[in-house]
Design a protein around this motif. Structure first.
Motif, PDB file in Angstrom:
ATOM      1  N   THR A 237       0.690  -1.316  -0.123  1.00  0.00           N
ATOM      2  CA  THR A 237      -0.059  -0.235  -0.317  1.00  0.00           C
ATOM      3  C   THR A 237       0.717   1.774   0.095  1.00  0.00           C
ATOM      4  OG1 THR A 237      -1.687  -1.057   0.671  1.00  0.00           O
ATOM      5  CG2 THR A 237      -2.299   1.468   1.088  1.00  0.00           C
ATOM      6  N   ASP A 238       2.251   1.905   0.998  1.00  0.00           N
ATOM      7  CA  ASP A 238       2.787   2.589   1.199  1.00  0.00           C
ATOM      8  C   ASP A 238       3.133   2.920  -0.452  1.00  0.00           C
ATOM      9  OD1 ASP A 238       1.840   3.341   3.571  1.00  0.00           O
ATOM     10  OD2 ASP A 238       3.480   1.972   4.456  1.00  0.00           O
ATOM     11  N   HIS A 239       4.305   1.547  -1.012  1.00  0.00           N
ATOM     12  CA  HIS A 239       4.548   1.784  -2.021  1.00  0.00           C
ATOM     13  C   HIS A 239       3.898   2.768  -3.273  1.00  0.00           C
ATOM     14  CE1 HIS A 239       7.678   0.053  -5.263  1.00  0.00           C
ATOM     15  NE2 HIS A 239       7.834   1.729  -5.340  1.00  0.00           N
ATOM     16  N   ARG A 240       2.064   1.617  -3.219  1.00  0.00           N
ATOM     17  CA  ARG A 240       1.451   2.040  -3.864  1.00  0.00           C
ATOM     18  C   ARG A 240       1.130   3.297  -4.375  1.00  0.00           C
ATOM     19  NH1 ARG A 240      -1.230  -1.910  -3.801  1.00  0.00           N
ATOM     20  NH2 ARG A 240      -2.853  -1.192  -1.953  1.00  0.00           N
ATOM     21  N   ARG A 241       1.393   4.007  -2.735  1.00  0.00           N
ATOM     22  CA  ARG A 241       0.464   5.480  -2.901  1.00  0.00           C
ATOM     23  C   ARG A 241       1.370   6.214  -3.170  1.00  0.00           C
ATOM     24  NH1 ARG A 241      -0.933   5.665   3.069  1.00  0.00           N
ATOM     25  NH2 ARG A 241      -2.381   4.357   1.735  1.00  0.00           N
ATOM     26  N   SER A 242       2.760   5.761  -2.668  1.00  0.00           N
ATOM     27  CA  SER A 242       4.085   7.328  -3.206  1.00  0.00           C
ATOM     28  C   SER A 242       4.501   6.943  -4.907  1.00  0.00           C
ATOM     29  CB  SER A 242       4.970   6.936  -2.606  1.00  0.00           C
ATOM     30  OG  SER A 242       5.486   5.844  -2.958  1.00  0.00           O
ATOM     31  N   LEU A 243       3.972   5.591  -5.371  1.00  0.00           N
ATOM     32  CA  LEU A 243       3.897   5.496  -6.777  1.00  0.00           C
ATOM     33  C   LEU A 243       3.357   6.657  -7.451  1.00  0.00           C
ATOM     34  CD1 LEU A 243       5.202   3.868  -9.618  1.00  0.00           C
ATOM     35  CD2 LEU A 243       3.228   2.564  -9.208  1.00  0.00           C
TER      36      LEU A 243
ATOM     37  N   ARG B 156       1.219   9.049  -6.275  1.00  0.00           N
ATOM     38  CA  ARG B 156       1.422  10.557  -5.677  1.00  0.00           C
ATOM     39  C   ARG B 156       2.579  10.938  -6.623  1.00  0.00           C
ATOM     40  NH1 ARG B 156       1.662  11.152   0.823  1.00  0.00           N
ATOM     41  NH2 ARG B 156      -1.070  11.580   0.617  1.00  0.00           N
ATOM     42  N   ASN B 157       3.375  10.200  -7.170  1.00  0.00           N
ATOM     43  CA  ASN B 157       5.245  10.599  -8.168  1.00  0.00           C
ATOM     44  C   ASN B 157       4.426  10.899  -9.292  1.00  0.00           C
ATOM     45  OD1 ASN B 157       6.737  11.072  -5.865  1.00  0.00           O
ATOM     46  ND2 ASN B 157       7.798   9.115  -5.743  1.00  0.00           N
ATOM     47  N   LEU B 158       4.192   9.667  -9.698  1.00  0.00           N
ATOM     48  CA  LEU B 158       3.348  10.459 -11.160  1.00  0.00           C
ATOM     49  C   LEU B 158       2.428  11.375 -11.862  1.00  0.00           C
ATOM     50  CD1 LEU B 158       2.487   6.566 -11.937  1.00  0.00           C
ATOM     51  CD2 LEU B 158       4.506   7.778 -13.068  1.00  0.00           C
ATOM     52  N   ILE B 159       1.420  11.450 -10.294  1.00  0.00           N
ATOM     53  CA  ILE B 159       0.526  12.242 -10.847  1.00  0.00           C
ATOM     54  C   ILE B 159       1.138  13.638 -10.443  1.00  0.00           C
ATOM     55  CG2 ILE B 159      -1.590  13.687  -9.980  1.00  0.00           C
ATOM     56  CD1 ILE B 159      -2.219  10.873  -8.895  1.00  0.00           C
ATOM     57  N   LYS B 160       2.537  14.144  -9.334  1.00  0.00           N
ATOM     58  CA  LYS B 160       2.698  15.568  -9.310  1.00  0.00           C
ATOM     59  C   LYS B 160       3.528  15.327 -11.126  1.00  0.00           C
ATOM     60  CE  LYS B 160       5.309  15.394  -5.982  1.00  0.00           C
ATOM     61  NZ  LYS B 160       5.777  15.336  -4.882  1.00  0.00           N
ATOM     62  N   GLU B 161       3.996  14.321 -11.416  1.00  0.00           N
ATOM     63  CA  GLU B 161       5.203  14.923 -12.588  1.00  0.00           C
ATOM     64  C   GLU B 161       4.163  15.048 -13.686  1.00  0.00           C
ATOM     65  OE1 GLU B 161       8.441  14.870 -12.938  1.00  0.00           O
ATOM     66  OE2 GLU B 161       8.384  14.977 -10.786  1.00  0.00           O
ATOM     67  N   LEU B 162       2.704  13.874 -13.934  1.00  0.00           N
ATOM     68  CA  LEU B 162       2.033  14.693 -14.843  1.00  0.00           C
ATOM     69  C   LEU B 162       1.282  15.963 -14.557  1.00  0.00           C
ATOM     70  CD1 LEU B 162      -0.066  13.870 -16.768  1.00  0.00           C
ATOM     71  CD2 LEU B 162      -1.376  13.648 -15.332  1.00  0.00           C
ATOM     72  N   PHE B 163       1.028  16.776 -13.704  1.00  0.00           N
ATOM     73  CA  PHE B 163       0.963  18.151 -13.980  1.00  0.00           C
ATOM     74  C   PHE B 163       2.181  19.247 -13.577  1.00  0.00           C
ATOM     75  CE2 PHE B 163      -2.650  16.883  -9.756  1.00  0.00           C
ATOM     76  CZ  PHE B 163      -3.353  16.763 -11.109  1.00  0.00           C
ATOM     77  N   VAL B 164       3.589  18.512 -13.648  1.00  0.00           N
ATOM     78  CA  VAL B 164       4.615  19.273 -14.017  1.00  0.00           C
ATOM     79  C   VAL B 164       4.619  19.849 -14.702  1.00  0.00           C
ATOM     80  CG1 VAL B 164       7.193  19.809 -13.729  1.00  0.00           C
ATOM     81  CG2 VAL B 164       5.504  19.781 -11.702  1.00  0.00           C
ATOM     82  N   HIS B 165       4.863  17.991 -15.464  1.00  0.00           N
ATOM     83  CA  HIS B 165       5.375  18.598 -17.071  1.00  0.00           C
ATOM     84  C   HIS B 165       4.138  17.918 -18.087  1.00  0.00           C
ATOM     85  CE1 HIS B 165       9.072  17.491 -16.030  1.00  0.00           C
ATOM     86  NE2 HIS B 165       8.990  17.043 -15.325  1.00  0.00           N
TER      87      HIS B 165
ATOM     88  N   TYR C 225      -1.863  15.807  -0.884  1.00  0.00           N
ATOM     89  CA  TYR C 225      -1.891  14.601  -1.358  1.00  0.00           C
ATOM     90  C   TYR C 225      -0.620  15.128  -2.215  1.00  0.00           C
ATOM     91  CZ  TYR C 225      -2.968  11.093  -4.473  1.00  0.00           C
ATOM     92  OH  TYR C 225      -2.780  10.126  -5.056  1.00  0.00           O
ATOM     93  N   LEU C 226      -0.524  16.232  -2.960  1.00  0.00           N
ATOM     94  CA  LEU C 226       1.011  16.146  -3.651  1.00  0.00           C
ATOM     95  C   LEU C 226       2.148  16.325  -3.350  1.00  0.00           C
ATOM     96  CD1 LEU C 226      -0.929  18.185  -6.577  1.00  0.00           C
ATOM     97  CD2 LEU C 226       0.013  15.858  -6.373  1.00  0.00           C
ATOM     98  N   ASN C 227       1.789  17.099  -1.859  1.00  0.00           N
ATOM     99  CA  ASN C 227       3.291  17.189  -0.953  1.00  0.00           C
ATOM    100  C   ASN C 227       4.184  17.969  -1.303  1.00  0.00           C
ATOM    101  OD1 ASN C 227       2.852  15.929   0.869  1.00  0.00           O
ATOM    102  ND2 ASN C 227       3.104  13.853   0.326  1.00  0.00           N
ATOM    103  N   ASP C 228       3.401  19.481  -2.513  1.00  0.00           N
ATOM    104  CA  ASP C 228       4.780  19.555  -2.791  1.00  0.00           C
ATOM    105  C   ASP C 228       4.011  21.169  -3.474  1.00  0.00           C
ATOM    106  OD1 ASP C 228       6.513  21.672  -4.776  1.00  0.00           O
ATOM    107  OD2 ASP C 228       6.840  19.733  -6.128  1.00  0.00           O
ATOM    108  N   LYS C 229       4.480  22.716  -2.962  1.00  0.00           N
ATOM    109  CA  LYS C 229       3.683  23.973  -2.440  1.00  0.00           C
ATOM    110  C   LYS C 229       3.348  23.838  -4.029  1.00  0.00           C
ATOM    111  CE  LYS C 229       4.850  25.790   1.744  1.00  0.00           C
ATOM    112  NZ  LYS C 229       5.468  25.901   2.892  1.00  0.00           N
ATOM    113  N   ASP C 230       4.940  24.379  -4.596  1.00  0.00           N
ATOM    114  CA  ASP C 230       4.434  24.602  -5.968  1.00  0.00           C
ATOM    115  C   ASP C 230       3.639  24.064  -7.382  1.00  0.00           C
ATOM    116  OD1 ASP C 230       6.609  26.750  -5.647  1.00  0.00           O
ATOM    117  OD2 ASP C 230       8.164  25.390  -6.007  1.00  0.00           O
ATOM    118  N   VAL C 231       3.851  22.255  -7.113  1.00  0.00           N
ATOM    119  CA  VAL C 231       2.792  22.089  -8.569  1.00  0.00           C
ATOM    120  C   VAL C 231       1.000  22.049  -7.881  1.00  0.00           C
ATOM    121  CG1 VAL C 231       1.833  20.197  -8.764  1.00  0.00           C
ATOM    122  CG2 VAL C 231       4.478  20.004  -8.283  1.00  0.00           C
ATOM    123  N   ALA C 232       0.612  22.272  -6.765  1.00  0.00           N
ATOM    124  CA  ALA C 232      -0.427  22.340  -5.780  1.00  0.00           C
ATOM    125  C   ALA C 232      -0.930  23.943  -5.984  1.00  0.00           C
ATOM    126  CB  ALA C 232      -0.464  22.435  -4.399  1.00  0.00           C
TER     127      ALA C 232
END
Length: 125
Positions: free
Chosen positions: A14-20, A22-31, A75-82
């Protein structure tokens, strides 16, 4: 039996999947476009669209904009992305009722023949 168990496990705990996710969504929003496996793209798509909808509800006044920003930040843990989701993406999709992302299949990966796909935001530059 696997009755009434929602979501995709993808061979992770669960923890690995949740972080995966989050990271994919964060990168989707950035790029605004990422290349990943088709299974991961399908799993992440609904969560990404829900986050954009939360931001839209915040700028529309259905919920407090501060509350929407804090939900995205948790959810995102990144102020700039949010901030980018609230300032750029939510107004871009203000007229859309859903379907903010698209999945384009691009064939198999050379190493392990995994089905690859591009997950991108609709109407991106």
């Amino acid at each position: 039996m696997r009755h009434q168990i929602a979501g995709r496990v993808l061979g992770r705990d669960t923890d690995h999947r949740r972080s995966l996710f989050r990271n994919l969504i964060k990168e989707l929003f950035v790029h605004e476009r990422i290349t990943t496996t088709e299974a991961k793209a399908r799993a992440v798509r609904s969560d990404a669209e829900k986050l954009i909808t939360k931001a839209k509800r915040g700028i529309a006044g259905n919920i407090s904009q501060l509350h929407a920003h804090r939900q995205l930040l948790s959810y995102l843990n990144d102020k700039d992305v949010a901030q980018k989701v609230i300032d750029d993406l939510a107004p871009r999709y203000a007229d859309r009722k859903g379907g903010y992302t698209r999945i384009i299949k691009i064939g198999k990966r050379k190493g392990d023949a995994a089905n690859m796909a591009v997950l991108e935001l609709v109407d991106s530059e």
